[in-house]
Motif scaffolding. Structure first.
Motif, PDB file in Angstrom:
ATOM      1  N   VAL A 641      11.333  30.649  15.566  1.00 31.72           N
ATOM      2  CA  VAL A 641       9.997  30.378  17.328  1.00 31.72           C
ATOM      3  C   VAL A 641       8.607  30.179  16.508  1.00 31.72           C
ATOM      4  O   VAL A 641       8.296  29.202  17.828  1.00 31.72           O
ATOM      5  CB  VAL A 641       9.997  32.332  17.567  1.00 31.72           C
ATOM      6  N   ASP A 642       8.331  30.620  15.963  1.00 31.58           N
ATOM      7  CA  ASP A 642       7.198  30.064  15.042  1.00 31.58           C
ATOM      8  C   ASP A 642       7.268  28.088  15.242  1.00 31.58           C
ATOM      9  O   ASP A 642       6.611  27.132  15.933  1.00 31.58           O
ATOM     10  CB  ASP A 642       6.622  30.368  14.453  1.00 31.58           C
ATOM     11  N   GLN A 643       8.443  27.928  14.381  1.00 31.02           N
ATOM     12  CA  GLN A 643       8.173  26.413  14.089  1.00 31.02           C
ATOM     13  C   GLN A 643       7.885  25.980  15.775  1.00 31.02           C
ATOM     14  O   GLN A 643       7.770  24.675  15.843  1.00 31.02           O
ATOM     15  CB  GLN A 643       9.822  25.922  13.282  1.00 31.02           C
ATOM     16  N   VAL A 644       8.979  26.334  16.756  1.00 30.87           N
ATOM     17  CA  VAL A 644       9.085  25.459  17.870  1.00 30.87           C
ATOM     18  C   VAL A 644       7.808  25.561  18.399  1.00 30.87           C
ATOM     19  O   VAL A 644       7.396  24.549  19.391  1.00 30.87           O
ATOM     20  CB  VAL A 644      10.467  26.383  18.929  1.00 30.87           C
ATOM     21  N   ARG A 645       6.707  26.991  18.476  1.00 33.15           N
ATOM     22  CA  ARG A 645       5.585  26.575  18.842  1.00 33.15           C
ATOM     23  C   ARG A 645       4.429  26.019  18.473  1.00 33.15           C
ATOM     24  O   ARG A 645       3.772  25.107  18.703  1.00 33.15           O
ATOM     25  CB  ARG A 645       5.031  28.017  18.847  1.00 33.15           C
ATOM     26  N   THR A 646       5.063  25.071  16.627  1.00 36.14           N
ATOM     27  CA  THR A 646       4.353  24.319  16.574  1.00 36.14           C
ATOM     28  C   THR A 646       4.160  22.660  17.235  1.00 36.14           C
ATOM     29  O   THR A 646       3.800  22.324  17.503  1.00 36.14           O
ATOM     30  CB  THR A 646       4.135  24.510  15.137  1.00 36.14           C
ATOM     31  N   MET A 647       5.867  22.538  17.091  1.00 41.01           N
ATOM     32  CA  MET A 647       6.337  21.591  17.796  1.00 41.01           C
ATOM     33  C   MET A 647       5.600  21.856  19.282  1.00 41.01           C
ATOM     34  O   MET A 647       5.119  20.392  19.975  1.00 41.01           O
ATOM     35  CB  MET A 647       7.971  21.792  18.167  1.00 41.01           C
ATOM     36  N   ILE A 648       5.236  22.287  19.912  1.00 38.81           N
ATOM     37  CA  ILE A 648       5.235  22.163  21.383  1.00 38.81           C
ATOM     38  C   ILE A 648       3.310  22.118  21.423  1.00 38.81           C
ATOM     39  O   ILE A 648       3.266  21.025  21.653  1.00 38.81           O
ATOM     40  CB  ILE A 648       4.834  23.920  21.751  1.00 38.81           C
ATOM     41  N   GLN A 649       2.792  22.360  20.336  1.00 37.35           N
ATOM     42  CA  GLN A 649       1.548  22.225  20.291  1.00 37.35           C
ATOM     43  C   GLN A 649       0.635  20.266  19.796  1.00 37.35           C
ATOM     44  O   GLN A 649       0.322  19.806  20.279  1.00 37.35           O
ATOM     45  CB  GLN A 649       0.427  22.737  19.190  1.00 37.35           C
ATOM     46  N   THR A 650       1.871  20.271  18.507  1.00 42.07           N
ATOM     47  CA  THR A 650       2.293  18.736  18.267  1.00 42.07           C
ATOM     48  C   THR A 650       2.147  17.522  19.617  1.00 42.07           C
ATOM     49  O   THR A 650       1.820  17.293  20.020  1.00 42.07           O
ATOM     50  CB  THR A 650       2.880  18.444  17.044  1.00 42.07           C
ATOM     51  N   TRP A 651       3.422  18.259  19.792  1.00 43.86           N
ATOM     52  CA  TRP A 651       3.141  17.454  21.320  1.00 43.86           C
ATOM     53  C   TRP A 651       2.061  17.267  21.938  1.00 43.86           C
ATOM     54  O   TRP A 651       1.947  16.396  22.654  1.00 43.86           O
ATOM     55  CB  TRP A 651       4.927  17.794  22.033  1.00 43.86           C
ATOM     56  N   GLU A 652       1.505  18.462  22.670  1.00 44.68           N
ATOM     57  CA  GLU A 652       0.447  18.216  23.313  1.00 44.68           C
ATOM     58  C   GLU A 652      -0.814  17.519  23.350  1.00 44.68           C
ATOM     59  O   GLU A 652      -1.483  17.146  23.536  1.00 44.68           O
ATOM     60  CB  GLU A 652      -0.026  19.622  23.798  1.00 44.68           C
TER      61      GLU A 652
END
Length: 726
Positions: A641-652
């Motif tokens: 779950v936390d890795q997906v949050r990091t992906m979201i931040q990176t993409w933003e």
């Protein structure tokens, strides 16, 4: 007369550029990695224009005309000017695209053609008497086509053209897509729209998408396509449909792509009027010979048959007391006079076989090693179960030294979140290909089985189950294009690095800006591990809900066949969790080489990512980090779950580098992925807690809903469900 025509042609070209640039600036992803954006670096643009003042290209064949069209389109957009075709020596600096046999004499000495295999090519920079040439050459026209696409990719990636010395030959013979497309245009396990094959309007209407499909595949070296579902429909072999298949084959031929068809084993009964499909019956044998001859009259370069038989309800030779060997050799004999091949899938398991499902394909095929005809390949899924987020490599790889084994990967994400999750699959493909089977000692990598080098195989192949549909961007999720691209690159060379492939795709698809490429490349390379963590950590597998495989269903235990139920695989109980495949359990590990069996059997050496695949362990079993198995599961789910949050931040943070359309599209899909990652974590851990009776680890967030809520969810119309008539 000539001058006005030239002016008119130039004006038309400018209009073409304006229209095409407007269309492709929309950023809907239709162009895939063949976007051919104008070179944004002014100095580099000037250098490229100077180095490619004109193009020397032979004339005549359909493939050469396809090369000319691609150069016209690609260089026209990249260099933002009209493309000039001429003769060798017309300009000081030229691109020379020519087969070795047709090269100008002054250039022949620069290339050793003996080093290039079939379909191979060379790209070389040459300085000669003050002139500069970039030479793209090969022994055959398909190699020239592949070399042309490679050259255009160099420009897309802003690579310098000085000092080029590239030699490439494919390491695998058959590099193909398997479409699980039905004749009614539904796509089994398809998550990007309907089938791109419009059988109703074929053969008279040729959609531009068919041509662009061929271009895209040729650009990454794919040279075959199985048009229809392995859960086959015999109608595809009737004259009405063969006429339609011929139309597609004619479109694909200039791009080096052969057509294959899925052969329904019961076709002699269903469309042939026979009373049996027994592979040893003389009438059946003759029927297939006649049918094959009919196909080749329509399609002289027909590739052959892909067959799913006696698997999941499909008819096959076992219906008549015969074997897979009998069925495969029947079709092989019919195809042999035309140099066609049979690709026989090893994905078989029976409700009547009480042994571990993971063992059944090995048991059915390995004993007949060496008995198959020379034009038979056995197509084996990368793992022994079914395209799970992570599986150990299939034990058949390395176990059939006398029979060509063809790798089957799944590009469509049946068990990986469909087309709503960003999961970079070449990382999975690479992991499998670089696994060591130890079948001939250390270094017996699966890649060596696939390319034939381990056992000196004369026929090799790799297949990918396509993720393509009628969505504007072909694959639903924009990053799904990277899986198609990466499959093609690894089918060409199974030893390529997935990071290198990601770098290529990002630069060709989005931008060369390092501030975008590096963080997104890192995100892609970590994305597969993220989905394993939030779906099936520590070796868990096949915990997906019934039929549609959308979302978690670890509690499912009511299906008619034991091996269709998730409880069959995780075996959670009050004592612990996991499937014992050691000598104390199903002994599936005995199918691997002794070195592999020893490593996976021993808890001290078994990689923890495969722990519960091979072992049933207590909830309080101590992991290598000192935590209990129960805590480790919860921590892995949370990590995902936390890795997906990091992906979201990176993409933003990538918003300045991406067009608004695709940035917003990926952002929304990542939000869905986060929502579903939490769903997986909560549903699975709540269910397993009913057995462990233990508190969640402190690192894990509190579930958002109850177990009863998650069990109540229904998805009767999830995309990609298998039609009931199959």
């Amino acid at each position: 007369m000539i001058q006005p025509l030239k002016i008119k042609t130039n004006c038309l070209f400018i209009v073409f550029l304006l229209i095409s640039n407007a269309l492709f600036s929309m950023g809907n992803g239709y162009d895939l990695w063949l976007d051919y954006r104008k070179i944004s670096d002014d100095a580099l643009l000037r250098a490229y224009r100077d180095q490619v003042q004109a193009i020397h290209l032979g004339e005549g064949s359909e493939t050469l005309r396809a090369i000319q069209k691609e150069l016209n389109m690609g260089l026209g957009r990249l260099l933002d000017r009209e493309v000039v075709f001429g003769h060798y020596g017309d300009k000081e600096n030229m691109l020379v695209v020519s087969m070795l046999a047709h090269l100008p004499n002054e250039l022949k000495g620069y290339i050793d053609g003996s080093k290039l295999n079939k379909e191979g090519y060379a790209i070389k920079s040459i300085r000669q008497e003050g002139r500069s040439y970039v030479l793209v050459t090969s022994n055959d026209e398909l190699g020239l086509l592949y070399g042309t696409f490679h050259f255009l990719r160099l420009l897309q990636m802003h690579s310098p053209l000085d000092g080029l010395d590239i030699e490439e030959s494919p390491k695998v013979d058959i590099r193909m897509l398997n479409h699980w497309d039905n004749l009614d245009r539904t796509v089994e396990r398809g998550y990007s729209g309907f089938s791109i094959w419009n059988w109703h309007t074929l053969p008279d209407y040729i959609d531009q998408r068919y041509i662009d499909y061929a271009r895209a595949n040729a650009s990454i070296g794919i040279n075959g396509t199985a048009l229809t579902n392995v859960n086959a429909n015999g109608l595809i072999l009737t004259p009405q449909y063969l006429e339609k298949v011929k139309a597609l084959a004619d479109v694909f031929r200039p791009y080096g792509i052969k057509v294959y068809l899925t052969a329904r084993f019961s076709a002699p009964i269903e469309i042939g009027g026979l009373e049996t499909a027994d592979p040893l019956d003389p009438k059946v044998i003759q029927w297939w010979k006649d049918k094959v001859a009919e196909i080749y009259k329509h399609i002289p370069d027909f590739g052959g048959f892909l067959v799913k038989a006696n698997s999941e309800g499909q008819p096959g030779p076992q219906n008549y007391g015969r074997t897979h060997l009998d069925g495969a050799n029947l079709l092989a004999d019919a195809l042999a006079p035309f140099q066609g091949v049979v690709i026989w899938r090893a994905f078989v398991y029976s409700e009547h076989d009480p042994t571990d499902r993971a063992k059944q394909a090995y048991s059915e095929f390995v004993p007949d090693d060496g008995k198959y005809r020379d034009n038979v390949l056995i197509q084996v899924k990368n793992g022994a179960i079914d395209f799970q987020p992570r599986e150990p490599f299939h034990p058949m790889f390395g176990a059939m030294p006398q029979t060509p084994l063809m790798m089957e990967f799944q590009i469509t994400k049946e068990y990986l979140g469909f087309a709503t999750h960003l999961v970079y699959l070449p990382k999975l493909f690479e992991e499998v290909l670089q696994s060591d089977s130890y079948s001939k000692g250390k270094g017996s990598y699966v890649a060596k089985v696939i390319d034939g080098s381990l056992d000196h195989k004369k026929l090799t192949g790799m297949a990918g189950v396509a993720n393509i549909g009628t969505d504007a961007n072909w694959t639903g999720h924009p990053f799904g294009q990277a899986d198609w691209y990466g499959f093609g690159r690894l089918a060409w060379d199974p030893y390529l690095d997935s990071g290198t492939i990601a770098n290529e795709w990002l630069r060709c698809t989005f931008t060369n800006d390092i501030n975008f490429v590096e963080p997104v490349r890192k995100m892609m390379l970590e994305s597969r591990e993220a989905v394993v963590n939030y779906m099936t950590p520590l070796g868990l597998h096949h915990m997906f809900d019934t039929g549609h495989h959308y979302g978690p269903g670890p509690w499912v235990d009511n299906l008619s066949r034991p091996e269709w139920n998730p409880v069959y695989y995780h075996k959670a109980d009050a004592q612990g969790i996991g499937f014992d495949r050691t000598s104390t359990g199903s002994n599936a590990l005995a199918q691997y080489a002794p070195e592999v069996e020893k490593r996976f059997s021993n808890l001290d050496t078994c990689p923890e990512e495969y722990l519960l695949w091979f072992h049933h362990l207590p909830w309080d079993h101590q992991l290598r980090n000192g935590r209990t198995l129960w805590d480790g599961l919860g921590m892995k789910y949370q990590q995902g779950v936390d890795q997906v949050r990091t992906m979201i931040q990176t993409w933003e943070e990538m918003e300045p580098y991406v067009d608004e359309f695709r940035h917003h599209q990926v952002s929304q899909l990542l939000d869905i992925q986060l929502k579903e990652a939490k769903w997986w974590r909560d549903a699975c851990m709540l269910y397993f807690q009913t057995y462990s009776k233990m508190d969640f680890p402190k690192e894990m967030e509190k579930p958002e809903n109850t177990l009863e809520y998650y069990k109540s969810l229904q998805f009767p119309f999830a995309p990609g469900i298998r039609p009931t008539w199959n």
